[in-house]
Enzyme design. Structure first.
Site, short mmCIF file in Angstrom:
data_model
loop_
_atom_site.label_atom_id
_atom_site.label_comp_id
_atom_site.label_asym_id
_atom_site.label_seq_id
_atom_site.Cartn_x
_atom_site.Cartn_y
_atom_site.Cartn_z
N TYR A 35 -62.57 -3.38 -16.90
CA TYR A 35 -61.93 -2.11 -17.26
C TYR A 35 -62.79 -0.93 -16.79
O TYR A 35 -62.27 0.03 -16.20
CB TYR A 35 -61.75 -2.07 -18.78
CG TYR A 35 -61.00 -0.87 -19.29
CD1 TYR A 35 -59.61 -0.82 -19.22
CD2 TYR A 35 -61.67 0.20 -19.86
CE1 TYR A 35 -58.91 0.28 -19.71
CE2 TYR A 35 -60.99 1.31 -20.34
CZ TYR A 35 -59.60 1.34 -20.27
OH TYR A 35 -58.92 2.43 -20.74
N LYS A 64 -61.66 1.95 -14.06
CA LYS A 64 -61.58 3.37 -14.41
C LYS A 64 -62.59 4.20 -13.63
O LYS A 64 -62.32 5.37 -13.28
CB LYS A 64 -61.77 3.56 -15.91
CG LYS A 64 -60.64 2.96 -16.75
CD LYS A 64 -59.29 3.58 -16.43
CE LYS A 64 -58.21 3.12 -17.39
NZ LYS A 64 -56.90 3.77 -17.14
#
Length: 257
Positions: A163, A167
């Site tokens: 993640y 991002k």
């Protein structure tokens, strides 16, 4: 980038806004905020429930809505969405790229499948939608792009390696778009929340781990979806015309430490 004096209001009235992930969480809250602001909405989600939500907003706030049920991962999705939005409204003023996933585990356990899926949805799909919309906005003469990243794209977060990577990639991507497209009167910015109390956020941060995480946030709590929607609305408005390439952290002070 064109200069327009600030008239004292934060308005998106009659703007045409594309919002991804609009059936739930931050995307749904953003659609509501934009509907209240009088925008014309293209609501995009894989969940067919987005069609009912589009009708609900149209009935409640008297705004025009166009729901699009689709998977954003094929590179053909962006041009298809742009074509449908143009056919209905004749312009695209705002893209709020909100859709994303959070598949979390410790780094030693992350599989290739989890890594690839996370990067595909959170980074690659977001870019190619921005590319399609950006091409349209360049011809149009400008627009606003706001993508939702995460504090996890700025600092390390336990169990979030894939993640975080996705991002961080998104943050770098949007900053590059700001650099390249500013001369076309396009603003490209990001909003990076702390933990948001969506269904996904509550699932990931339930129990003792969530309690400990709140202790690290100076404001002492997690964020609500409407607070992120408010930040997106601001960056999408003319009040933010001189903000370009910014990553606005809405994190209760977590990253100041």
């Amino acid at each position: 980038m064109n200069y327009k004096p600030f008239d004292g209001t934060i308005s998106i009235k009659d703007k045409v806004a594309l919002i991804t992930g609009a059936a739930s969480g931050i995307g749904k809250a953003t659609a509501l905020a934009f509907a209240k602001g009088g925008a014309r909405l293209v609501l995009i989600d894989m969940d067919p429930a987005v069609e009912d939500y589009a009708k609900e907003l149209a009935d409640e706030y008297g705004v025009e809505t166009l729901p699009i049920v689709c998977d954003l991962t094929p590179v053909t999705a962006g041009p298809m969405i742009v074509e449908k939005a143009d056919a209905r409204f004749g312009r695209i003023d705002i893209l709020a790229s909100v859709a994303g996933i959070g598949l979390v585990d410790y780094a030693v356990n992350i599989t290739e499948e989890i890594w690839d899926k996370t990067m595909l949805i959170n980074s690659k799909a977001a870019f190619f939608l921005c590319q399609a919309v950006g091409k349209y906005m360049i011809k149009q003469g400008g627009g606003k792009i706001v993508a939702v990243a995460s504090q996890g794209g700025v600092i390390a977060t336990d169990r979030h390696v894939a993640y975080t990577a996705s991002k961080a990639a998104l943050i770098g991507t949007i900053k590059t778009l700001a650099l390249e497209w500013g001369k076309y009167n396009i603003n490209a910015n990001l909003v990076s929340p702390t933990v948001v109390l969506t269904e996904m956020g509550e699932r990931i941060w339930e129990g003792e781990m969530g309690v400990e995480m709140k202790k690290k946030i100076p404001s002492g709590r997690f964020c609500y979806p409407d607070e992120i929607a408010a930040a997106i609305l601001f960056l999408a408005s003319d009040a933010a015309n001189m903000i370009n390439g910014e990553n606005l952290l809405v994190d209760g002070g977590y990253t100041v430490q």
